[in-house]
Design an enzyme around this catalytic site. Sequence first.
Site, mmCIF file in Angstrom:
data_model
loop_
_atom_site.group_PDB
_atom_site.id
_atom_site.type_symbol
_atom_site.label_atom_id
_atom_site.label_comp_id
_atom_site.label_asym_id
_atom_site.label_seq_id
_atom_site.Cartn_x
_atom_site.Cartn_y
_atom_site.Cartn_z
ATOM 1 N N LYS A 113 32.278 31.931 79.461
ATOM 2 C CA LYS A 113 33.062 30.766 79.035
ATOM 3 C C LYS A 113 32.516 30.196 77.721
ATOM 4 C CE LYS A 113 34.898 29.252 83.477
ATOM 5 N NZ LYS A 113 34.901 28.189 84.489
ATOM 6 N N LYS A 195 41.046 41.739 86.260
ATOM 7 C CA LYS A 195 41.524 40.929 87.368
ATOM 8 C C LYS A 195 42.815 40.197 86.981
ATOM 9 C CE LYS A 195 39.512 37.545 90.329
ATOM 10 N NZ LYS A 195 38.418 36.632 90.623
ATOM 11 N N LYS A 198 45.858 34.057 85.159
ATOM 12 C CA LYS A 198 46.953 33.344 84.509
ATOM 13 C C LYS A 198 46.746 33.257 82.999
ATOM 14 C CE LYS A 198 45.856 28.440 84.727
ATOM 15 N NZ LYS A 198 45.150 28.506 83.480
#
Length: 331
Positions: A113, A195, A198
Amino acid sequence: MDKKKVFSGIQPTGEVHIGNYLGAIKNWISLQDSYDCVFSIVDYHAITVEYDPSVLESRILNVAATNIAAGLDPNKVILFVQSMVPEHTELTWFLTCLTSIGALERMTQFKEKASRQKGNIFAGLMNYPILQAADIVLYKAEFVPVGEDQLQHLELAREIVRRFNSTFGKEVFPEPKSLLTSGARVMALNDPTSKMSKSLPGSYISLTEDPDSIRKKIMRAVTDPGPQGSEMGPGIKNLFTLLEGFASSEVVTKFKNDYAAGNLRYKDLKETLAEAIIDGLTPIRERKEEILSKPEDLKEILNEGGRKARAQAVETLKEVRDIMGFNFPKA
Ligand code: TRP
């Protein structure tokens, strides 16, 4: 009969997709009868990356409605919003003072991140796993249903618990264990090596997707790059994962036999899968619309969950303040 305590958190992200459903939500639902479950919509976690305050509330309601529509029963579990229980942040501070910076910097999710963050990297992002540990231990949970991507955070939580208990010389908290029950790992439809997410457009089917769009996305799903020997290729494997999630075991067996016999037609598999997904999602979509049409009722469900959660959290905090030497009474 004392049921074991389970805690899990779900991020109030915008859209919930079938990967979240098969990987997490179904799992939560399967635990609600046999465990004492506390499930939280973790809005404090949601602000560790850039976010839009004006949509936070609707996202929380959306996630709550989705879970209830999918079968989570607020009469059986405690379902609440993390920020309704300020003890989460108070305990986070206490645990922050027992957590090594090195361990936080080693977290894979933090590194990922942080590398995606364009501007400053704030301490909240690094301290995210401490908040997660506080979530779990605030309810003295023994089990935490999580996906594999959260195992490292859970291991850190265990480490913090050990440090807490040994520093203060008392087994205040149990070491939380993961519950990696059958949660499926659903991959991106357009790239079955990553994976479903969204943040990858075209990769996912949302829980409220309309039937036509579901058919299109499944028919377009990447299947196989070529012969893979006896191993199933990642694309076809992913379609089977979805089939197992939505179709009856007879249907799954039939297609597996076809595959083994070498006469599986991808088109047939995809058509059957698309209809199974549509059949599975239609009632969820309808129930969710109904729940969201009465936001006041939904908020009352969450408030009630918040009250129950807070009653437990306050007790834990009393014990923690006491053992850590914080004896001044609150006003
Ligand atoms: N970090 C978890 C995730 O992104 C969400 C979460 C927050 C959580 N607190 C938790 C999961 C406590 C399990 C237990 O999926």
